[in-house]
Write a protein that holds these residues in place. Sequence first.
Motif, PDB file in Angstrom:
ATOM      1  N   LEU A 196      47.300  53.542  39.524  1.00 42.69           N
ATOM      2  CA  LEU A 196      47.984  53.180  40.762  1.00 42.69           C
ATOM      3  C   LEU A 196      47.437  53.988  41.939  1.00 42.69           C
ATOM      4  O   LEU A 196      47.227  53.449  43.033  1.00 42.69           O
ATOM      5  N   MET A 210      49.809  56.096  36.089  1.00 45.62           N
ATOM      6  CA  MET A 210      49.962  56.457  37.502  1.00 45.62           C
ATOM      7  C   MET A 210      48.616  56.732  38.161  1.00 45.62           C
ATOM      8  O   MET A 210      48.428  56.537  39.341  1.00 45.62           O
ATOM      9  N   TYR A 236      47.761  46.091  42.661  1.00 46.58           N
ATOM     10  CA  TYR A 236      48.619  47.276  42.749  1.00 46.58           C
ATOM     11  C   TYR A 236      50.047  46.938  42.333  1.00 46.58           C
ATOM     12  O   TYR A 236      50.683  47.673  41.560  1.00 46.58           O
ATOM     13  N   ASN A 237      50.564  45.826  42.819  1.00 47.86           N
ATOM     14  CA  ASN A 237      51.945  45.429  42.492  1.00 47.86           C
ATOM     15  C   ASN A 237      52.086  45.113  41.013  1.00 47.86           C
ATOM     16  O   ASN A 237      53.104  45.454  40.380  1.00 47.86           O
ATOM     17  N   ARG A 252      51.990  48.427  39.174  1.00 44.00           N
ATOM     18  CA  ARG A 252      53.244  49.152  39.422  1.00 44.00           C
ATOM     19  C   ARG A 252      54.377  48.553  38.603  1.00 44.00           C
ATOM     20  O   ARG A 252      55.185  49.283  37.999  1.00 44.00           O
ATOM     21  N   GLN A 253      54.423  47.203  38.539  1.00 40.36           N
ATOM     22  CA  GLN A 253      55.467  46.553  37.758  1.00 40.36           C
ATOM     23  C   GLN A 253      55.308  46.854  36.269  1.00 40.36           C
ATOM     24  O   GLN A 253      56.296  47.094  35.554  1.00 40.36           O
ATOM     25  N   LYS A 307      45.544  52.531  45.296  1.00 44.50           N
ATOM     26  CA  LYS A 307      46.076  52.847  46.628  1.00 44.50           C
ATOM     27  C   LYS A 307      44.997  53.466  47.517  1.00 44.50           C
ATOM     28  O   LYS A 307      44.915  53.173  48.723  1.00 44.50           O
TER      29      LYS A 307
END
Length: 292
Positions: free
Chosen positions: A4, A1, A268-269, A272-273, A8
Amino acid sequence: MAALKDIKIKITGVKKTQQITKAMNMVAAAKLRGAQARMEDFRPYADKFRAVMGDLAGGASSNAFPLMAVREVRKVLLVLISSDRGLCGAFNTNLIHTAEKFLAAQEEQGREVALVCVGRKGAAYFGKSRFPVVSKTIDVMGNVQMFNARQVAQEVIRLFLEEAADEVHLLFSRFVNPAVQRPTVQRLLPITSEGLGEGGGEEGPAAAYTYEPEPERILNQLMPMYVNVQLMHAMLETAASEQGARMTAMDNATRACKDMIDSLSLVYNKARQAAITTELMDIVGGAEALKG
């Protein structure tokens, strides 16, 4: 996290930078319209003045006028016109490199060189170089006025008349369009008929003029004015070129920010995935362990 969150934060920072570059692009575009209008209004006057001076100088004796005195060239003075502000891409760098090449070529011919700098960027660079700066004028390119050009012209004329310079050349950025600005070198002093008739844009045979009073008396008044006009013209051309270069640079920066946001969003995607997949695997693994 944590990864991430870092991504961001980067995306947020790039978006803020994009807003700034987009705003600067719009400001430069607005300033360009005014600077380009002034430059285009003044350019025909400067070209016609140059053509008339060429006609007058062609029929006058150079010995009668100090600003027409052709001497053995031992000392060369370069008037460099740059901008006061940055963030305009390679605009000032191109002018500085052109100046260095010109000065180095003059030194190779055994001549002494010196600079008169108009604009903070050129003055700051050459203030730390081996080429001497005899005079500098800063904080005038944001709003070019005739009295600014006159002050520089008076200093240049004084150096020429005191024989601190045998030739004076002018280096400025000629405005072609917002994306193209060309560093241009032209001789300013001594004033001779050679090359002065160029740039008027007229075709066909030259017109025959009758001057009253005689050309010699007219030249006494027009020669200092000619230096003023050519410096004003060069400053207006450089001011318009600066805004065009800044608008182009900020537009490129805005596009680069968009590309960076797209790339960071993709990273980021993916992260996150991957984090979601890892959590699901932990949940499934825990459920299987409870069954066992």
